[in-house]
Design a protein around this motif. Sequence first.
Motif, mmCIF file in Angstrom:
data_model
loop_
_atom_site.group_PDB
_atom_site.id
_atom_site.type_symbol
_atom_site.label_atom_id
_atom_site.label_comp_id
_atom_site.label_asym_id
_atom_site.label_seq_id
_atom_site.Cartn_x
_atom_site.Cartn_y
_atom_site.Cartn_z
ATOM 1 N N ARG A 326 0.829 -1.208 0.000
ATOM 2 C CA ARG A 326 0.000 0.000 0.000
ATOM 3 C C ARG A 326 0.862 1.257 0.000
ATOM 4 N NH1 ARG A 326 -4.684 1.653 4.430
ATOM 5 N NH2 ARG A 326 -4.802 3.849 3.875
ATOM 6 N N GLY A 330 0.930 3.848 -2.978
ATOM 7 C CA GLY A 330 0.377 5.150 -2.595
ATOM 8 C C GLY A 330 -1.139 5.214 -2.545
ATOM 9 N N TYR A 331 -1.802 4.074 -2.536
ATOM 10 C CA TYR A 331 -3.257 4.083 -2.385
ATOM 11 C C TYR A 331 -3.702 2.790 -1.719
ATOM 12 C CZ TYR A 331 -2.669 1.442 -6.727
ATOM 13 O OH TYR A 331 -2.250 0.537 -7.666
ATOM 14 N N CYS A 332 -4.922 2.853 -1.190
ATOM 15 C CA CYS A 332 -5.549 1.672 -0.591
ATOM 16 C C CYS A 332 -6.362 0.999 -1.693
ATOM 17 C CB CYS A 332 -6.448 2.130 0.553
ATOM 18 S SG CYS A 332 -7.775 0.967 0.964
ATOM 19 N N ARG A 334 -8.758 -1.071 -1.649
ATOM 20 C CA ARG A 334 -10.185 -1.187 -1.394
ATOM 21 C C ARG A 334 -10.719 -2.608 -1.146
ATOM 22 N NH1 ARG A 334 -14.337 2.641 -4.316
ATOM 23 N NH2 ARG A 334 -15.962 2.476 -2.781
ATOM 24 N N ASP A 442 -1.151 9.297 -11.983
ATOM 25 C CA ASP A 442 0.167 9.030 -11.383
ATOM 26 C C ASP A 442 0.330 7.546 -11.076
ATOM 27 O OD1 ASP A 442 0.183 11.715 -11.247
ATOM 28 O OD2 ASP A 442 -0.198 11.833 -9.074
ATOM 29 N N ASN A 443 -0.782 6.937 -10.698
ATOM 30 C CA ASN A 443 -0.734 5.547 -10.269
ATOM 31 C C ASN A 443 -0.907 4.565 -11.426
ATOM 32 O OD1 ASN A 443 -3.517 5.994 -10.736
ATOM 33 N ND2 ASN A 443 -3.700 6.696 -8.623
ATOM 34 N N PHE A 445 -3.538 4.042 -13.412
ATOM 35 C CA PHE A 445 -4.902 3.721 -13.841
ATOM 36 C C PHE A 445 -5.376 4.773 -14.841
ATOM 37 C CE2 PHE A 445 -4.583 1.743 -9.623
ATOM 38 C CZ PHE A 445 -4.956 0.444 -9.948
ATOM 39 N N GLY A 471 -9.639 1.857 -11.800
ATOM 40 C CA GLY A 471 -9.136 1.969 -10.439
ATOM 41 C C GLY A 471 -9.488 0.695 -9.696
ATOM 42 N N PRO A 472 -8.806 0.406 -8.564
ATOM 43 C CA PRO A 472 -9.087 -0.839 -7.853
ATOM 44 C C PRO A 472 -10.512 -0.878 -7.343
ATOM 45 C CG PRO A 472 -7.565 0.561 -6.608
ATOM 46 C CD PRO A 472 -7.762 1.215 -7.926
ATOM 47 N N ILE B 294 -10.159 4.932 3.322
ATOM 48 C CA ILE B 294 -9.944 5.841 2.194
ATOM 49 C C ILE B 294 -9.651 5.010 0.947
ATOM 50 C CG2 ILE B 294 -9.266 7.877 3.498
ATOM 51 C CD1 ILE B 294 -6.361 6.988 3.234
ATOM 52 N N PRO B 295 -10.624 4.195 0.534
ATOM 53 C CA PRO B 295 -10.359 3.255 -0.541
ATOM 54 C C PRO B 295 -10.348 3.908 -1.914
ATOM 55 C CG PRO B 295 -12.652 3.108 0.105
ATOM 56 C CD PRO B 295 -12.014 4.125 1.004
ATOM 57 N N GLY B 296 -9.591 3.318 -2.817
ATOM 58 C CA GLY B 296 -9.601 3.799 -4.195
ATOM 59 C C GLY B 296 -8.337 4.516 -4.564
ATOM 60 N N LYS B 297 -8.199 4.763 -5.854
ATOM 61 C CA LYS B 297 -6.902 5.186 -6.369
ATOM 62 C C LYS B 297 -6.449 6.575 -5.946
ATOM 63 C CE LYS B 297 -8.813 6.630 -10.828
ATOM 64 N NZ LYS B 297 -8.774 6.499 -12.269
ATOM 65 N N SER B 298 -7.392 7.465 -5.621
ATOM 66 C CA SER B 298 -6.931 8.845 -5.401
ATOM 67 C C SER B 298 -7.124 9.332 -3.965
ATOM 68 C CB SER B 298 -7.662 9.785 -6.356
ATOM 69 O OG SER B 298 -9.045 9.724 -6.113
ATOM 70 N N GLN B 300 -5.992 8.149 -0.867
ATOM 71 C CA GLN B 300 -4.870 8.215 0.062
ATOM 72 C C GLN B 300 -4.020 9.467 -0.180
ATOM 73 O OE1 GLN B 300 -3.206 4.722 1.426
ATOM 74 N NE2 GLN B 300 -1.143 5.509 1.719
ATOM 75 N N LYS B 301 -3.933 9.833 -1.441
ATOM 76 C CA LYS B 301 -3.185 11.034 -1.792
ATOM 77 C C LYS B 301 -3.812 12.255 -1.114
ATOM 78 C CE LYS B 301 -1.351 13.215 -5.909
ATOM 79 N NZ LYS B 301 -1.554 13.350 -7.355
ATOM 80 N N GLU B 304 -2.862 12.267 2.434
ATOM 81 C CA GLU B 304 -1.496 12.747 2.650
ATOM 82 C C GLU B 304 -1.383 14.262 2.480
ATOM 83 O OE1 GLU B 304 0.555 9.814 0.324
ATOM 84 O OE2 GLU B 304 0.186 8.405 1.971
#
Lengths: 578, 425
Positions: A326, A330-332, A334, A442-443, A445, A471-472, B294-298, B300-301, B304
Amino acid sequence: MPMEEKIGVYVCECGPNIADKVDIDKVVETISSLPSVNVVERHKLLCSEDGKKFLKESIQKNELTRIVVAACSPKQHEVTFMRVCESAGINPYFFQLTNIREQCAWIIDDKEEATERTIRYIRAAIRRVLYHKALEKKEIEANPDVLVIGGGIAGISASLLLASGDRKVYLIEKTKVVGGKVREFAKLFPRMEPCSDIISQKIKEVENNKNIEVHTDSEVSEVLGFLGNFVAKVNTSENKAIEQPSEQAIKEKGLENKELELKVGAVVVATGFSMLDLQQLPQYGYGKYDNVYTALEFEKMNAEGKILLKNGKPPKQIAIIHCVGREKVGYCSRVCCMYSLKFANYIKSKLPSVKVSHLYTDLTVPGKTYQKFYEQTKEKDVEFIRAQDIEITESNGQLTINHKGTPNLKPLNTDMVILSSAITPSSDAHKLAEMLNISQGDNGFFVEEHPKLAPVSTSMEGIFITGCAQGPKNISDSIVQAQAVAGKILSSIIPGKKLELEVKTSEISEALCIGCQTCLEVCSYGAIYFDEIKRVCIVNEVLCRGCGNCVGSCPSGAASSKHFTTTQLHQEVVEALR
Amino acid sequence: MKEKNGNVLIIGAGVAGMEASLLLANSDKKVYLVERTSYTGGNVIKFEKVFSNMECATCMLAPKQQELLANENIELLTLAEVIDVKGSAGDFTVKVRKKARYVDLQNCIGCSACFEPCPVSVKNEFEEGLSERKAIYVPCPGALPNVPAIDTENCVRFKGKDCQLCKEACMFEAIDFDQKDEELKLKVGAIIVATGFSTFDSKKTPHLGYGKLADVYTAFEFERMFASNGPTEGEIKLRNGETPKSAVIIHCVGREEKGYCSGVCCMYSLKFTHYLKEKLPEIKIAEFYSDLCIPGKSYQKFYEETKTMGPEIIRFNEIEVVNANGQLTVNYKPDTLNPKPQTLNTDMVILAPAIEPDGNANKLAEVIGIPQDEYGFFAEGHPEIDSVATQKEGIFIAGCVQGPKDIQDSVAQSEAAVGKILSSR
């Protein structure tokens, strides 16, 4: 100066809104005295039914060719008055609305000043409208067929909704079979429903649907064109020969490989996900220690039957580690908490006495039914440890997990470790992004057109993203997105119906363009291409949405925006400042 | 076989209902959009900004709301409720009770001249009671359609007095006391339920002080306080008018009581730190959470980014909010190795309550005849593979009526419901 026009100016009182703050008599008198104006009228409320009728009749009676309305914001009634112009038989772009309510009456306390400013705005609008050009609505034919890239659960779900008697779907799958990763799952969380029935049912439906043409062992190699009119090339090495390859094709490509050319109106990217490569995280010992498994490996082991250690013996203790990678990505992702809980259920139903420990950071169980699943899992004598800084070591076949955690700081001994690692974009995402001219975040997706309001479209009209390509997400949400793509396509590309295009597009003058291609870079919609022979940039009107980015960035003044030409704006500003 | 009716009924004009309406109208379907309130935009237009791109919510929605009003295929029925549904997929007969607005939608230009003379003043529900409104009112500036409605429960004329001050003030003869409530009968082939959510009543967690301690606010109250079109025009201040120097945001309010994680509260709570720091750069903030979801690609950013603004982000086990000698105080046990009780003084507390089904969900489920799950959300056709269908063919669900979710997922569901409807020709 353009040729002689018959101009009508209509000042709306907007009840007391404008009438109380602006001396409309003076406005009418002043504007009437301008030599270029034929008719000046005032009305109590021009947007009312009565007002619109009055406007239409006045335009027709006086045979006017240019119309200025001084009233409210264009956001409110520009379309209203353009429609009136149209119904009166005049091109709606020979019209200019000037906002004397929000920009004069409502913000200027001094009546004299408000009146003076109103006159100025109307003069500017008159000047501008003289330089307007008639613009016509354009329509193009659109192919209703759809190319779906990726035969996982999202691609399958989208195909099934899209295919119909008058719409064909080409489903392109890279591997030998459709079904994607979900095929390997034994059960679905949170209800632990067997997965194979669901997926095989869907696969069967795809196979039986004569409007879906499936190509396995196939990859899309090129997509050209635009909304309603894409041409895709597909390299296929599938065994079932759909048609006899021509002799020349055999010579060029060899027997197994052939190239298909498909014409479609929309493209759906449903290329799914990969899992983070665990070699990048050596602290977990994956690849180094025998009994450290990835989530997909464990899923497969469970689906195939017994849960066993590499030495063939059943484990006594299993640790499931959440959030693996993680921090790195840089992301969770889900879904990892949930599938980790599912693993505990797999284990407890096959090996009830095995000790199961979860090491997690934050429990991500969003949605109405997930927390209950967690609680039910916990009741099965499953341990939960909040842990950080995990490191795994091995000695004599015994794995040890060192961590900082609550409620337990002691290193944890275990026989088997399952790593629930992050979901990452599929490995060919970059290639596809380039081919389709869609962007990646950036990630990695694919980026949606709008993060809130347009989750499955992209900035390229006619190209859609769905499932983990966007995205996940879990299976349920992937299917929803697939159905959403169907909703977007079915409601916009309708067999037999033409597509209406944006009227106020950009254009680039061939004579002025120096071929620097600056505009190509700033266009978000892929609407500009470079003509290698003429060495100039050309706007594709089908894709252009008239944002004006190219106009602003063009160093040679070759790009212009219809209805917002430099001349029109210049004339308007000059008159306003005079 | 009988020809299927192509018309669609959509219940709820929030972000999900609007999206579905526009897509269906675009494909030349006749859409009846039934909305209980007098305005469109649902809960989302109460937000000043949305996470995680911090875009202005009203600006984001306005083009959709305007398109909705302009689209000739969409018949928007405000102040309306579905009271009966009969028939089956392809052939539903729906009864709608539409309350009179008493203001003509065509004639009214939304100049608001009628508000001032109205002698009535009551708490404005849209503003969470933080400001007052008249008996003839729009919920907030910028509401669409920009046409007021008369609240007959509070209007003195409807209580028998001979008042017509609003009518006298109207220059456009838009006010019509003779309008009557109507009962409409609609024929449709499919129905989408998009009635959204309410939030958990924070008074049910008395240890957090809401309702007893003046400066404990709910998320919606704080949203409206921050809104530029809200009761304070965006100024963050305490009940006594002073500017707070510190604030505490408590996540997961009602999670235990409801038995689920709403999935959006962590994100909107983090957004509140952005709100606070934007207006009051010096303010001290503490966010208390149990699990950071905080699920999903954006997302967590975003977390932060929020961290760089300097809030303390504390994982708690136990928490209560008390008045300690006139000082708002948070007592808590952090979830660490050494969970010693701690206290924190603060000027204001913002609670992030769970999402729950809209207050009228039970009634509507009964009228439509579809089951609810144990939490009161509408049950899906199949939770994992067909979450926008219901157990009744031809009836679909989209957005928070199905379960708590964010805007993106709500929109996706509404587009999915459209996909299901358009594919089943």
